[in-house]
Design a protein around this motif. Structure first.
Motif, PDB file in Angstrom:
ATOM      1  N   ASP A 366       0.834  -1.215   0.000  1.00  0.00           N
ATOM      2  CA  ASP A 366       0.000   0.000   0.000  1.00  0.00           C
ATOM      3  C   ASP A 366       0.868   1.265   0.000  1.00  0.00           C
ATOM      4  OD1 ASP A 366       0.667  -1.031   2.640  1.00  0.00           O
ATOM      5  OD2 ASP A 366      -0.404   0.727   3.418  1.00  0.00           O
ATOM      6  N   GLU A 398      -8.438  -4.492  -0.356  1.00  0.00           N
ATOM      7  CA  GLU A 398      -8.799  -4.673   1.045  1.00  0.00           C
ATOM      8  C   GLU A 398     -10.108  -5.451   1.156  1.00  0.00           C
ATOM      9  OE1 GLU A 398      -7.384  -1.164   3.590  1.00  0.00           O
ATOM     10  OE2 GLU A 398      -9.551  -1.248   3.970  1.00  0.00           O
ATOM     11  N   LYS A 399     -11.086  -5.044   0.322  1.00  0.00           N
ATOM     12  CA  LYS A 399     -12.414  -5.666   0.350  1.00  0.00           C
ATOM     13  C   LYS A 399     -12.306  -7.144  -0.004  1.00  0.00           C
ATOM     14  CE  LYS A 399     -15.687  -4.330  -2.469  1.00  0.00           C
ATOM     15  NZ  LYS A 399     -16.030  -3.116  -3.244  1.00  0.00           N
TER      16      LYS A 399
END
Ligand code: ARG
Length: 460
Positions: A366, A398-399
């Protein structure tokens, strides 16, 4: 009349506690060398005026040299009536060469111009002999480590959140930069403090027309303070020096705070050497970063030295008032604390172990989200838009519970924005990320090496 140097108009004795309360010898003895040197040059000035004979001057200079030897060898015997370093040295001179001659050295001089002459000499000597070398030593080890460990990458932080990858050397170079600015700032202060108050008398000037330029030159000052009232009452050089110390300690404190965080088990980026750590009396496993905590903690006391003296100074009418004697303890405390802090910080940096694997393992994908945004910028997309798109990629990864933005497939990327192409995956490389930042001041290898050379050239 009493035994005191100024005792002529007095018939009563000083209250014993008042004597202690008034006496500054317990701490101003540190200026003995400056005081003797001041008297040596001042008496040469008196001789030029015909107020001392050549023979008297020679005796005085012999006596002063002997007193210096006594102080140097820690053999100077203090008399209970000595009030400060000035009265102690003059009393001793009388004992060595006789009071008839010694009684002439203070002609036209006041302790008011004497004490501040001593202080300026003392400060100048500490700056030149202690602070410059210690500060240069600190910058030197930072530069040396930065050059030697230039290949190590680590997370750079904003808000103490992982932000962008940097080189460990960039962190080192950042503090080398602060400390180099401190060095240059000190040089400017030195120039201002190195001016001569001697020959100003008590406040109104010298009644025998002493050659103040001659005195200044003899004492290594770069100029003469142009107003006798300012000469005796100005303590701005002390305030400036203590502010300088405060600012330096602020830098040291933040430097220490970074390292304290880096040597926690949670970070584990560095390990302090035993020489700068201590253990716990209760918990056998502990290795505490006391050196760093003291660097951080002592910044508060130096700040207090400055503000405390400013409080004393602000209400003093012109010119000399005894309040000014309160300049010395905070000044000396500040100078010693600052110098020791430099030496401790130098020791800490030159002996700590860097945990390269731990630093590099803490880099996460990230942290390359900015680089991903820059990838699209290079394809012509406005940055504000790419920032948003890259944010969406982070959110999607992330999801989906993925371990980083590099784990999304090209199809998933293209669903977010069709301008993504297969070459996007080359973005996910920490080394390339830092190397792209090669503009002046950046974290690329070439930019850091340039910074380091530049710093080196700024130190005397
Ligand atoms: N010990 C004094 C000081 O540190 C200097 C003496 C000047 N005293 C005086 N009463 N004029 O400031």
């Amino acid at each position: 009349s009493t035994q005191k140097l100024w005792g002529g108009r007095f018939t009563g004795e000083t209250d014993p506690l008042m004597h202690l309360y008034n006496a500054s010898l317990p701490y101003d003895y540190k200026m003995y060398k400056a005081d003797l040197e001041g008297t040596r040059v001042y008496t040469a000035g008196l001789q030029k005026l015909g107020l001392l004979t050549q023979a008297e001057l020679a005796k005085i200079h012999e006596g002063l040299a002997e007193i210096k030897q006594e102080w140097d060898a820690d053999k100077f015997i203090r008399h209970p009536n000595d009030e400060d370093i000035h009265t102690a040295n003059e009393r001793r001179l009388g004992e060595i060469i006789g009071r008839d001659i010694a009684g002439k050295v203070h002609t036209g001089r006041s302790r008011n111009d004497q004490v501040v002459t001593d202080l300026r000499i003392y400060c100048r000597d500490v700056v030149n002999d202690n602070l410059f070398p210690a500060l240069k030593g600190l910058v030197d080890v930072l530069i040396k480590r930065a050059k030697g460990e230039i290949n190590i990458l680590m997370p750079g932080y904003t808000h103490l959140q992982r932000a962008q990858p940097i080189r460990w050397s960039h962190w080192l170079s950042s503090y080398a930069t602060y400390f180099t600015e401190d060095y240059k700032r000190l040089d400017q202060i030195l120039h201002r403090l190195n001016q001569s108050p001697l020959g100003a008398g008590a406040l109104a000037g010298h009644p025998y027309g002493i050659d103040r330029e001659f005195l200044a030159e003899g004492l290594g000052f770069n100029s003469v303070i142009g107003n006798s009232m300012v000469a005796v009452s100005d303590r701005d050089f002390i305030v400036e020096l203590m502010f300088w110390g405060t600012l330096f300690m602020n830098h040291i404190s933040r430097f220490a705070e970074d390292l304290i965080i880096y040597c926690t088990a949670e970070f584990g980026f560095i390990q302090l050497s035993d020489a700068y750590s201590t253990g716990s009396s209760l918990m056998p496993q502990k290795k505490n970063a006391d050196s760093l905590e003291l660097l951080r903690g002592k910044s508060g006391r130096v700040f207090g030295d400055l503000t405390g003296f400013l409080m004393s100074l602000k209400g003093i009418p012109s010119t000399y008032d005894k309040d000014m004697q309160e300049d010395k303890e905070p000044l000396f405390d500040c100078l010693t604390t600052v110098e020791h802090s430099m030496l401790i910080a130098t020791g800490v940096i030159s002996t700590l172990t860097v945990k390269k694997e731990k630093m590099e393992a803490s880099l996460t994908m990230d942290m390359l989200a900015t680089d991903l945004a820059d990838y699209l910028v290079r394809k012509g997309v406005p940055f504000r838009e790419t920032h948003h798109i890259s944010g969406e990629c982070v959110a999607t990864a992330e999801k989906l519970g993925l371990d980083g933005i590099d784990k999304l497939t090209l199809e998933q990327y293209q669903k977010i924005d069709p301008r993504f192409a297969g070459d996007l995956f080359a973005t996910f490389n920490f080394e390339q990320s830092v190397e792209r930042r090669d503009a002046t001041g950046g974290t690329a290898k070439s930019a850091i090496l340039k910074q380091l050379d530049n710093l080196k050239s700024q130190l005397k």
